[in-house]
Design a protein around this motif. Structure first.
Motif, mmCIF file in Angstrom:
data_model
loop_
_atom_site.group_PDB
_atom_site.id
_atom_site.type_symbol
_atom_site.label_atom_id
_atom_site.label_comp_id
_atom_site.label_asym_id
_atom_site.label_seq_id
_atom_site.Cartn_x
_atom_site.Cartn_y
_atom_site.Cartn_z
ATOM 1 N N LEU A 180 12.451 18.270 -9.587
ATOM 2 C CA LEU A 180 11.481 17.559 -8.743
ATOM 3 C C LEU A 180 11.795 16.065 -8.713
ATOM 4 O O LEU A 180 12.199 15.492 -9.724
ATOM 5 N N THR A 181 11.572 15.423 -7.552
ATOM 6 C CA THR A 181 11.804 13.986 -7.417
ATOM 7 C C THR A 181 10.596 13.213 -7.931
ATOM 8 O O THR A 181 9.959 12.469 -7.202
ATOM 9 N N ARG A 182 10.234 13.437 -9.170
ATOM 10 C CA ARG A 182 9.144 12.684 -9.791
ATOM 11 C C ARG A 182 9.224 12.891 -11.305
ATOM 12 O O ARG A 182 9.964 13.754 -11.781
ATOM 13 N N PHE A 183 8.449 12.082 -12.019
ATOM 14 C CA PHE A 183 8.525 12.114 -13.480
ATOM 15 C C PHE A 183 7.460 13.000 -14.123
ATOM 16 O O PHE A 183 7.445 13.158 -15.324
ATOM 17 N N THR A 184 6.565 13.568 -13.287
ATOM 18 C CA THR A 184 5.541 14.452 -13.859
ATOM 19 C C THR A 184 5.881 15.891 -13.511
ATOM 20 O O THR A 184 6.206 16.191 -12.363
ATOM 21 N N PRO A 185 5.801 16.788 -14.494
ATOM 22 C CA PRO A 185 6.160 18.178 -14.223
ATOM 23 C C PRO A 185 5.133 18.888 -13.345
ATOM 24 O O PRO A 185 4.010 18.421 -13.187
ATOM 25 N N GLU A 186 5.562 19.991 -12.762
ATOM 26 C CA GLU A 186 4.652 20.823 -11.961
ATOM 27 C C GLU A 186 5.000 22.268 -12.289
ATOM 28 O O GLU A 186 6.116 22.729 -12.023
ATOM 29 N N GLY A 187 4.064 22.973 -12.904
ATOM 30 C CA GLY A 187 4.341 24.347 -13.316
ATOM 31 C C GLY A 187 5.524 24.377 -14.278
ATOM 32 O O GLY A 187 5.619 23.565 -15.194
ATOM 33 N N ASN A 188 6.460 25.289 -14.022
ATOM 34 C CA ASN A 188 7.635 25.351 -14.897
ATOM 35 C C ASN A 188 8.862 24.715 -14.268
ATOM 36 O O ASN A 188 9.991 24.962 -14.691
ATOM 37 N N LYS A 189 8.648 23.885 -13.230
ATOM 38 C CA LYS A 189 9.781 23.221 -12.569
ATOM 39 C C LYS A 189 10.216 21.987 -13.372
ATOM 40 O O LYS A 189 9.375 21.236 -13.861
ATOM 41 N N ALA A 190 11.528 21.790 -13.451
ATOM 42 C CA ALA A 190 12.059 20.595 -14.124
ATOM 43 C C ALA A 190 11.739 19.360 -13.282
ATOM 44 O O ALA A 190 11.630 19.429 -12.052
ATOM 45 N N CYS A 191 11.566 18.207 -13.954
ATOM 46 C CA CYS A 191 11.329 16.953 -13.238
ATOM 47 C C CYS A 191 12.300 15.890 -13.766
ATOM 48 O O CYS A 191 13.058 16.142 -14.705
ATOM 49 N N LEU A 192 12.260 14.706 -13.180
ATOM 50 C CA LEU A 192 13.210 13.646 -13.549
ATOM 51 C C LEU A 192 13.127 13.285 -15.031
ATOM 52 O O LEU A 192 14.128 12.941 -15.654
ATOM 53 N N ALA A 193 11.922 13.369 -15.609
ATOM 54 C CA ALA A 193 11.739 13.004 -17.021
ATOM 55 C C ALA A 193 12.546 13.909 -17.958
ATOM 56 O O ALA A 193 12.861 13.527 -19.086
ATOM 57 N N ASP A 194 12.914 15.098 -17.485
ATOM 58 C CA ASP A 194 13.727 15.997 -18.308
ATOM 59 C C ASP A 194 15.174 15.533 -18.411
ATOM 60 O O ASP A 194 15.919 16.003 -19.267
ATOM 61 N N TYR A 195 15.575 14.625 -17.527
ATOM 62 C CA TYR A 195 16.982 14.202 -17.464
ATOM 63 C C TYR A 195 17.194 12.703 -17.686
ATOM 64 O O TYR A 195 18.257 12.291 -18.131
ATOM 65 N N PHE A 196 16.201 11.900 -17.303
ATOM 66 C CA PHE A 196 16.425 10.452 -17.262
ATOM 67 C C PHE A 196 15.357 9.703 -18.045
ATOM 68 O O PHE A 196 14.167 9.978 -17.888
ATOM 69 N N LYS A 197 15.797 8.740 -18.850
ATOM 70 C CA LYS A 197 14.868 7.887 -19.601
ATOM 71 C C LYS A 197 14.919 6.481 -18.996
ATOM 72 O O LYS A 197 15.945 5.802 -19.071
ATOM 73 N N VAL A 198 13.817 6.079 -18.375
ATOM 74 C CA VAL A 198 13.735 4.760 -17.739
ATOM 75 C C VAL A 198 12.389 4.136 -18.118
ATOM 76 O O VAL A 198 11.489 4.836 -18.583
#
Length: 198
Positions: free
Chosen positions: A15-33
């Motif tokens: 997902l193009t955001r830092f908050t998760p939705e359901g079981n979908k991966a989001c940016l926070a799973d990959y990037f620390k900013v």
């Protein structure tokens, strides 16, 4: 306030955001900013490639204003032996459905790659079928309607299998791998996006 500018290669099915939705991966799973840094614009969950992250609101506003008409280059793998006629149709504009209304896309540049472009492998890869070709097209647009590229290739009879945003103006993901992040300076990012820093 310190301003930060990053370019990332967004992986497929993130997902193009830092908050998760359901079981979908989001940016926070990959990037620390830093916590106030967010993506500029969006890139669909099932698309991959270039995304800009920043906390510079002025940059965000300038980039998203339609009158600036920034060039965005997409590399698109399609289902079936795409024809020159189909590519010409993409260039002059096709009718797609946007929010329940018919919309005619603006003129763009499109061409068929002679050979498969050099990109990181997608995980999972597209479903390979020996009997059906899956060529690549380069498309350069100056607008970004919701799922526009996918709707355009479907309109000319060649559904999108894989979609990578390769470039915005002079910023590219050349040499980057899926999940990579790179920090840029303020002057550099404004120059490469052909914007005036205020």
């Amino acid at each position: 306030m310190a301003l930060y500018y990053y370019i990332i290669y967004k992986p497929y099915e993130v997902l193009t955001r830092f908050t998760p939705e359901g079981n979908k991966a989001c940016l926070a799973d990959y990037f620390k900013v830093p916590p106030d840094v967010y993506p500029v614009g969006r890139l669909d969950y099932d698309s991959e490639g270039l995304l800009i992250l920043t906390n510079d609101k002025a940059l965000n506003q300038q980039l998203l204003l339609p009158q600036h008409a920034h060039e965005r280059e997409y590399w698109v793998q399609v289902d079936g032996a795409v024809t020159r006629e189909a590519v010409q149709q993409l260039e002059v504009g096709v009718e797609i459905n946007v929010d329940g209304k018919l919309y005619r896309t603006k003129k763009c540049r499109a061409e068929i790659f002679d050979e498969e472009p050099l990109l990181p492998p997608r995980n999972p890869p597209i479903r390979f079928r020996k009997s059906i070709p899956a060529p690549w097209i380069k498309m350069v647009l100056q607008e970004g309607k919701n799922r526009q590229v996918r709707r355009m290739t479907a309109a000319v009879g060649f559904p999108t299998l894989r979609l990578v945003r390769y470039r915005i103006e002079l910023i590219t993901v050349a040499g980057m791998q899926s999940g990579d992040i790179m920090e840029l300076g303020r002057e550099e990012i404004y120059r490469k996006l052909k914007l005036k820093a205020r």
